[in-house]
Design an enzyme around this catalytic site. Structure first.
Site: not given
Ligand code: BG6
Length: 476
Positions: A160, A371
């Site tokens: 990211e 992701e």
């Molecule tokens: C992604 C990141 O943007 O979102 C992760 O790569 C992150 O590291 C995930 O944990 C979810 O976001 P959050 O803020 O709910 O942890």
């Protein structure tokens, strides 16, 4: 059946958010170990203690049928100060993790950098704004490629990167802000560093594949007004294509020039930078995609972020403010997203279908979803079950659309939702959970130091197991 043979079903985690063991066996501190978190939230120091539970965790992933496990390496476990001396214990830890994965036929997909910068590099160089970081990062990559060339087939350069820039004007943990000029110059440095790493990987690990891992969600226009449509196209250039065009074409999209002129951004491009990017040729594009990006046109005005300097990190209004890009567009509500039938939250099941098709057409490269997922508190029942139907519904509808996308031509090689097991959220502690595997701990760091952190299978664990066993044929 639409999912190809060999489709990489799996899930993912990141070192800072899952490992714990922040000071074990010679690891150096990272900016995340030192990071101040909300008083109601745990730190990243103990996380889910994957460092001591990895065998059990990988066995559970194998039980779900994982073909791949996307993880990241903590830079300061390998190089405690980010450069210089290598820590043999760190090298050994990840070697053991990879061996454990291979024991079950799981391919590690390894992210080289996922947010947790060694603190020593922050102290020495101030972070990514310094061009020395190019050589420092490439040196770290060399150590990894040489150590793990026989263990790792899939590498990801940087998690990211685009979000660190998109939301980077304000650093919530230190209440400091950066200018747009600083930010986009950092982005350029990071892109040159990644391009060099891709070249190096091809040289040292000819059988491996390597690509970037930005967060890409194709923007929908708020209305059919061409002004909104163009705003969405320009937002795609600024938020997404700026990063992937650089690594795939060796050029930046022309529409960003207008935004750069409005915000006095001048890139300090050195001789050879663009050529390094043009010739690096990533083998695939990894992309994180949570879905929810709709854009309406926003006229230029001066942005004042100072009101958010001491904001509560759980307050999403500062995220909305940072998402506004005067002269390009801003995030808008989208009334067409369905509501999850269990908890009534809106979600966008189409995001991967739309984005994977667009990336396939633009770059003619395979893509892998690095992701996607649904975070919220889960409840551990007295009988140690966890009923996370909301997560199943969210993932099911996304996979349904992903399958249609493949039939429409999207060249998707794998799906690694966030997250394999519960871990610490970037902004909302361990209470906000994403995993298929429940980790029994709460926000109390003192307790976490000695907690057993027992693992339990959620309902989504059994559901995903069926999805993988049937290669995506059984999702209901
Ligand atoms: C992604 C990141 O943007 O979102 C992760 O790569 C992150 O590291 C995930 O944990 C979810 O976001 P959050 O803020 O709910 O942890």
């Amino acid at each position: 059946m639409s999912f190809p043979d060999g489709f990489l079903w799996g899930a993912r985690t990141s070192s800072a958010q899952v490992e714990g063991g922040f000071d074990c066996d010679g690891k150096g501190l990272t900016t995340w170990d030192a990071r101040a978190t909300h008083p109601d939230h745990c730190s990243f120091r103990y996380a889910s203690d994957f460092y001591h539970h990895y065998k059990e965790d990988i066995a559970l992933m194998a039980e779900m049928g994982f073909k791949a496990y996307r993880m990241s390496i903590a830079w300061s476990r390998i190089l405690p100060t980010g450069e210089g001396e290598v820590n043999p214990n760190g090298i050994a830890f990840y070697k053991n993790v990879f061996q454990e994965c291979h024991k079950y036929g799981i391919e590690p997909i390894v992210t080289i950098f996922h947010f947790d910068l060694p603190q020593a590099l922050k102290d020495q160089y101030g972070g990514w704004g310094d061009r020395n970081m190019i050589d420092v990062y490439v040196n770290y990559c060399r150590v990894l490629f040489e150590a793990y060339k026989n263990d790792v087939k899939y590498w990801l350069t940087y998690n990211e990167q685009n979000m660190l820039i998109f939301f980077g004007a304000l650093d919530m943990s230190s209440s400091t802000s950066k200018t747009m000029n600083d930010l986009y110059n950092e982005a350029h440095i990071q892109l040159v560093a990644q391009a060099k790493a891709i070249h190096l990987c091809h040289e040292l690990c000819p059988d491996a594949m390597i690509g970037p891992a930005p967060n890409i969600t194709t923007s929908y226009p708020k209305t059919s007004n061409p002004v909104d449509y163009i705003a969405a196209m320009n937002m795609d250039d600024l938020r997404n294509n700026f990063y992937t065009d650089a690594l795939c074409f060796g050029e930046y999209p022309k529409s960003v020039n207008h935004y750069f002129a409005l915000h006095s951004i001048v890139l300090n491009v050195h001789d050879g930078d663009m050529e390094t990017m043009k010739t690096c040729k990533p083998d695939f594009i990894g992309f994180n995609c949570y879905g929810n990006d709709t854009t309406e046109y926003l006229e230029y005005s001066v942005q004042d972020m100072s009101a958010f300097a001491h904001a509560d990190v759980r307050d999403t209004s500062y995220l909305m403010a940072l998402m506004a890009k005067p002269g390009v567009g801003r995030a808008a509500h989208n009334e067409y997203f369905p509501k999850n039938s269990v908890d009534g939250n809106s979600y966008d099941p189409y995001c991967i279908r739309v984005t994977a098709r667009r990336l396939t057409e633009r770059y003619h490269l395979p893509v892998i979803i690095t992701e996607n997922g649904y975070g919220r508190p889960d409840r551990l029942e007295e009988d140690k079950t966890i009923h996370d139907e909301y997560r199943i519904e969210h993932l099911r509808e996304t996979i349904r659309q992903m399958e249609i996308g493949i039939n429409e031509g999207a060249n998707i090689m794998g799906y690694c939702p966030w997250s394999a097991l519960d871990l610490v959220s970037t902004r909302e502690g361990i209470t906000k959970r994403y995993g298929f595997i429940y980790v029994d701990r709460d926000e109390d760091d003192e307790k976490a130091k000695t907690a057993e952190m027992k693992r339990y299978r959620k309902d989504s664990f059994y559901w995903y197991q069926k999805v993988i066993t049937s290669n995506g044929a059984t999702i209901d």
